[in-house]
Design a protein around this motif. Structure first.
Motif, PDB file in Angstrom:
ATOM      1  N   THR A   2     122.674   3.795 -70.400  1.00 52.72           N
ATOM      2  CA  THR A   2     122.035   3.144 -69.517  1.00 52.72           C
ATOM      3  C   THR A   2     121.031   3.973 -68.510  1.00 52.72           C
ATOM      4  OG1 THR A   2     124.204   1.838 -69.243  1.00 52.72           O
ATOM      5  CG2 THR A   2     122.789   1.815 -67.388  1.00 52.72           C
ATOM      6  N   GLN A   3     121.322   5.302 -68.248  1.00 55.61           N
ATOM      7  CA  GLN A   3     120.573   5.910 -67.718  1.00 55.61           C
ATOM      8  C   GLN A   3     119.119   6.233 -68.370  1.00 55.61           C
ATOM      9  OE1 GLN A   3     121.653  10.285 -67.212  1.00 55.61           O
ATOM     10  NE2 GLN A   3     120.839  10.172 -65.095  1.00 55.61           N
ATOM     11  N   MET A   4     119.373   6.165 -69.675  1.00 57.57           N
ATOM     12  CA  MET A   4     118.025   6.479 -70.465  1.00 57.57           C
ATOM     13  C   MET A   4     117.311   5.069 -70.331  1.00 57.57           C
ATOM     14  SD  MET A   4     116.090   8.480 -72.332  1.00 57.57           S
ATOM     15  CE  MET A   4     115.599   8.776 -73.846  1.00 57.57           C
ATOM     16  N   GLY A   5     117.894   3.967 -70.307  1.00 55.03           N
ATOM     17  CA  GLY A   5     117.461   2.611 -70.321  1.00 55.03           C
ATOM     18  C   GLY A   5     116.675   2.552 -69.126  1.00 55.03           C
ATOM     19  N   SER A   6     117.240   3.190 -67.889  1.00 52.57           N
ATOM     20  CA  SER A   6     116.481   3.006 -66.514  1.00 52.57           C
ATOM     21  C   SER A   6     115.320   3.625 -66.590  1.00 52.57           C
ATOM     22  CB  SER A   6     117.629   3.311 -65.565  1.00 52.57           C
ATOM     23  OG  SER A   6     118.651   2.543 -65.439  1.00 52.57           O
ATOM     24  N   PHE A   7     115.359   4.963 -67.136  1.00 56.72           N
ATOM     25  CA  PHE A   7     114.155   5.784 -67.185  1.00 56.72           C
ATOM     26  C   PHE A   7     113.094   5.204 -68.062  1.00 56.72           C
ATOM     27  CE2 PHE A   7     112.032   8.832 -70.003  1.00 56.72           C
ATOM     28  CZ  PHE A   7     111.188   9.587 -69.235  1.00 56.72           C
ATOM     29  N   LEU A   8     113.691   4.816 -69.303  1.00 55.17           N
ATOM     30  CA  LEU A   8     112.292   3.997 -69.937  1.00 55.17           C
ATOM     31  C   LEU A   8     111.774   2.906 -69.363  1.00 55.17           C
ATOM     32  CD1 LEU A   8     113.517   4.702 -73.925  1.00 55.17           C
ATOM     33  CD2 LEU A   8     111.487   5.570 -72.508  1.00 55.17           C
ATOM     34  N   SER A   9     112.627   2.055 -68.848  1.00 63.81           N
ATOM     35  CA  SER A   9     112.046   0.837 -67.890  1.00 63.81           C
ATOM     36  C   SER A   9     110.810   1.061 -67.199  1.00 63.81           C
ATOM     37  CB  SER A   9     113.224   0.245 -67.250  1.00 63.81           C
ATOM     38  OG  SER A   9     112.773  -1.131 -66.692  1.00 63.81           O
ATOM     39  N   GLY A 119     115.555  -3.001 -77.425  1.00 64.39           N
ATOM     40  CA  GLY A 119     116.893  -3.662 -77.517  1.00 64.39           C
ATOM     41  C   GLY A 119     117.907  -2.805 -77.513  1.00 64.39           C
ATOM     42  N   ASN A 120     118.108  -1.793 -78.231  1.00 64.05           N
ATOM     43  CA  ASN A 120     119.229  -0.686 -78.092  1.00 64.05           C
ATOM     44  C   ASN A 120     119.360   0.014 -76.700  1.00 64.05           C
ATOM     45  OD1 ASN A 120     119.511  -0.938 -80.980  1.00 64.05           O
ATOM     46  ND2 ASN A 120     118.228   1.017 -81.240  1.00 64.05           N
ATOM     47  N   LEU A 121     118.443  -0.173 -76.045  1.00 69.06           N
ATOM     48  CA  LEU A 121     118.671   0.324 -74.494  1.00 69.06           C
ATOM     49  C   LEU A 121     118.870  -0.832 -73.679  1.00 69.06           C
ATOM     50  CD1 LEU A 121     115.495   2.984 -74.723  1.00 69.06           C
ATOM     51  CD2 LEU A 121     117.993   3.369 -74.556  1.00 69.06           C
ATOM     52  N   GLY A 122     118.851  -2.133 -74.166  1.00 73.06           N
ATOM     53  CA  GLY A 122     119.213  -3.113 -73.254  1.00 73.06           C
ATOM     54  C   GLY A 122     118.073  -3.571 -72.501  1.00 73.06           C
ATOM     55  N   LEU A 123     116.808  -3.320 -73.143  1.00 73.43           N
ATOM     56  CA  LEU A 123     115.676  -3.678 -72.138  1.00 73.43           C
ATOM     57  C   LEU A 123     114.803  -4.734 -72.871  1.00 73.43           C
ATOM     58  CD1 LEU A 123     114.070  -0.203 -71.439  1.00 73.43           C
ATOM     59  CD2 LEU A 123     115.490  -1.515 -70.103  1.00 73.43           C
TER      60      LEU A 123
END
Length: 158
Positions: A2-9, A119-123
Protein backbone atom coordinates in the motif's frame (compact mmCIF):
# COMPACT_ATOMS: atom_id res chain seq x y z
CA UNK A 1 2.49 -2.73 -0.97
CA UNK A 2 0.00 0.00 0.00
CA UNK A 3 2.82 2.39 0.87
CA UNK A 4 4.49 1.69 -2.50
CA UNK A 5 1.11 2.19 -4.20
CA UNK A 6 0.69 5.60 -2.56
CA UNK A 7 4.22 6.59 -3.53
CA UNK A 8 3.73 5.51 -7.13
CA UNK A 9 0.31 7.12 -7.35
CA UNK A 10 1.86 10.53 -6.68
CA UNK A 11 4.78 9.77 -9.00
CA UNK A 12 2.45 8.63 -11.79
CA UNK A 13 0.44 11.83 -11.41
CA UNK A 14 3.67 13.82 -11.80
CA UNK A 15 4.72 11.69 -14.76
CA UNK A 16 1.31 12.15 -16.38
CA UNK A 17 1.61 15.94 -16.01
CA UNK A 18 5.08 15.91 -17.58
CA UNK A 19 3.89 13.70 -20.43
CA UNK A 20 1.02 16.08 -21.18
CA UNK A 21 3.54 18.90 -21.36
CA UNK A 22 5.85 16.89 -23.65
CA UNK A 23 2.96 15.95 -25.95
CA UNK A 24 1.82 19.58 -26.15
CA UNK A 25 5.38 20.73 -26.85
CA UNK A 26 5.86 18.13 -29.60
CA UNK A 27 2.51 19.00 -31.18
CA UNK A 28 3.57 22.61 -31.65
CA UNK A 29 7.19 21.97 -32.60
CA UNK A 30 6.36 21.96 -36.32
CA UNK A 31 9.91 21.38 -37.57
CA UNK A 32 10.81 18.88 -34.81
CA UNK A 33 13.91 20.81 -33.81
CA UNK A 34 13.01 20.63 -30.09
CA UNK A 35 12.55 24.41 -29.95
CA UNK A 36 9.41 26.55 -30.07
CA UNK A 37 8.73 30.18 -30.84
CA UNK A 38 6.64 32.69 -28.89
CA UNK A 39 3.68 32.08 -31.22
CA UNK A 40 3.96 28.33 -30.73
CA UNK A 41 4.12 28.83 -26.96
CA UNK A 42 0.80 30.69 -27.10
CA UNK A 43 -0.71 27.73 -28.96
CA UNK A 44 0.60 25.26 -26.41
CA UNK A 45 -0.75 27.29 -23.51
CA UNK A 46 -4.18 27.43 -25.18
CA UNK A 47 -4.13 23.67 -25.80
CA UNK A 48 -3.39 23.10 -22.11
CA UNK A 49 -6.40 25.23 -21.15
CA UNK A 50 -4.58 28.46 -20.20
CA UNK A 51 -6.04 31.67 -21.57
CA UNK A 52 -2.93 33.84 -21.77
CA UNK A 53 -2.76 37.25 -23.48
CA UNK A 54 0.01 38.05 -25.96
CA UNK A 55 1.77 40.08 -23.25
CA UNK A 56 1.57 37.15 -20.80
CA UNK A 57 2.93 34.74 -23.42
CA UNK A 58 5.76 37.18 -24.19
CA UNK A 59 6.59 37.44 -20.47
CA UNK A 60 6.51 33.63 -20.10
CA UNK A 61 8.81 33.30 -23.09
CA UNK A 62 11.26 35.82 -21.65
CA UNK A 63 11.20 34.13 -18.24
CA UNK A 64 11.55 30.61 -19.65
CA UNK A 65 14.17 31.35 -22.30
CA UNK A 66 17.19 30.85 -20.05
CA UNK A 67 19.80 31.00 -22.80
CA UNK A 68 18.12 34.06 -24.41
CA UNK A 69 18.10 32.64 -27.95
CA UNK A 70 14.47 33.66 -28.54
CA UNK A 71 13.30 30.03 -28.47
CA UNK A 72 12.21 27.59 -25.80
CA UNK A 73 13.84 24.17 -25.65
CA UNK A 74 11.92 21.22 -24.24
CA UNK A 75 13.97 21.43 -21.04
CA UNK A 76 13.25 25.16 -20.65
CA UNK A 77 9.56 24.53 -21.30
CA UNK A 78 9.39 21.68 -18.78
CA UNK A 79 11.33 23.67 -16.21
CA UNK A 80 8.97 26.63 -16.43
CA UNK A 81 5.91 24.39 -16.18
CA UNK A 82 7.05 22.12 -13.36
CA UNK A 83 8.52 24.63 -10.91
CA UNK A 84 5.53 24.23 -8.59
CA UNK A 85 5.71 20.44 -8.29
CA UNK A 86 5.98 19.47 -4.64
CA UNK A 87 7.74 16.23 -5.46
CA UNK A 88 11.20 17.74 -5.32
CA UNK A 89 13.73 17.43 -8.09
CA UNK A 90 11.78 16.32 -11.16
CA UNK A 91 14.58 14.26 -12.67
CA UNK A 92 14.94 12.30 -9.41
CA UNK A 93 11.18 11.73 -9.28
CA UNK A 94 11.12 10.43 -12.83
CA UNK A 95 14.19 8.19 -12.38
CA UNK A 96 12.82 6.71 -9.17
CA UNK A 97 9.46 6.12 -10.84
CA UNK A 98 11.02 4.19 -13.73
CA UNK A 99 13.04 2.02 -11.37
CA UNK A 100 9.95 1.24 -9.30
CA UNK A 101 7.89 0.37 -12.38
CA UNK A 102 10.58 -1.85 -13.91
CA UNK A 103 9.88 -4.75 -11.56
CA UNK A 104 11.72 -7.36 -13.64
CA UNK A 105 14.81 -5.18 -14.05
CA UNK A 106 14.79 -5.55 -17.84
CA UNK A 107 15.20 -1.80 -18.35
CA UNK A 108 12.27 -2.00 -20.81
CA UNK A 109 8.71 -1.01 -19.98
CA UNK A 110 5.66 -1.72 -22.15
CA UNK A 111 2.15 -0.43 -21.67
CA UNK A 112 1.05 -3.91 -20.66
CA UNK A 113 3.79 -4.17 -18.03
CA UNK A 114 2.92 -0.75 -16.67
CA UNK A 115 -0.74 -1.74 -16.49
CA UNK A 116 0.12 -4.95 -14.64
CA UNK A 117 2.29 -3.10 -12.10
CA UNK A 118 -0.45 -0.52 -11.54
CA UNK A 119 -3.00 -3.30 -11.05
CA UNK A 120 -0.74 -5.12 -8.58
CA UNK A 121 -0.42 -1.90 -6.61
CA UNK A 122 -4.16 -1.34 -6.59
CA UNK A 123 -3.95 1.74 -8.78
CA UNK A 124 -6.73 2.02 -11.31
CA UNK A 125 -4.92 3.05 -14.47
CA UNK A 126 -6.54 1.63 -17.59
CA UNK A 127 -4.51 -0.32 -20.12
CA UNK A 128 -5.15 2.49 -22.63
CA UNK A 129 -3.78 5.12 -20.22
CA UNK A 130 -0.70 2.98 -19.53
CA UNK A 131 -0.11 2.47 -23.25
CA UNK A 132 -0.45 6.23 -23.82
CA UNK A 133 2.14 6.92 -21.13
CA UNK A 134 4.60 4.51 -22.74
CA UNK A 135 3.88 5.83 -26.26
CA UNK A 136 4.62 9.36 -25.08
CA UNK A 137 8.08 8.31 -23.93
CA UNK A 138 8.84 5.86 -26.77
CA UNK A 139 11.32 7.73 -28.94
CA UNK A 140 12.23 4.92 -31.34
CA UNK A 141 8.68 3.65 -31.96
CA UNK A 142 9.27 0.09 -30.79
CA UNK A 143 6.23 0.08 -28.48
CA UNK A 144 8.23 0.19 -25.27
CA UNK A 145 10.27 2.68 -23.33
CA UNK A 146 13.81 1.70 -22.50
CA UNK A 147 15.80 2.99 -19.60
CA UNK A 148 17.99 4.83 -22.14
CA UNK A 149 14.96 6.58 -23.68
CA UNK A 150 13.71 7.46 -20.24
CA UNK A 151 17.12 8.85 -19.28
CA UNK A 152 17.09 11.09 -22.37
CA UNK A 153 13.87 12.68 -21.11
CA UNK A 154 15.28 12.98 -17.60
CA UNK A 155 18.60 14.39 -18.87
CA UNK A 156 16.73 17.07 -20.81
CA UNK A 157 15.36 18.26 -17.48
CA UNK A 158 18.78 18.82 -15.94
Amino acid sequence: MTQMGSFLSAEIETLDHVLQLIEAFRAFDADNDARITEAELGGIMASLGYKASEQEVRAMMQNGDKNKDGLLSISEFLEMNTEDLESGNLSNVLSTTFEALDEDGSEILTGEELHEVMGNLGLGLSLEKCQNIVTSLDMDGDGAVSLDEFRLIVDSLL
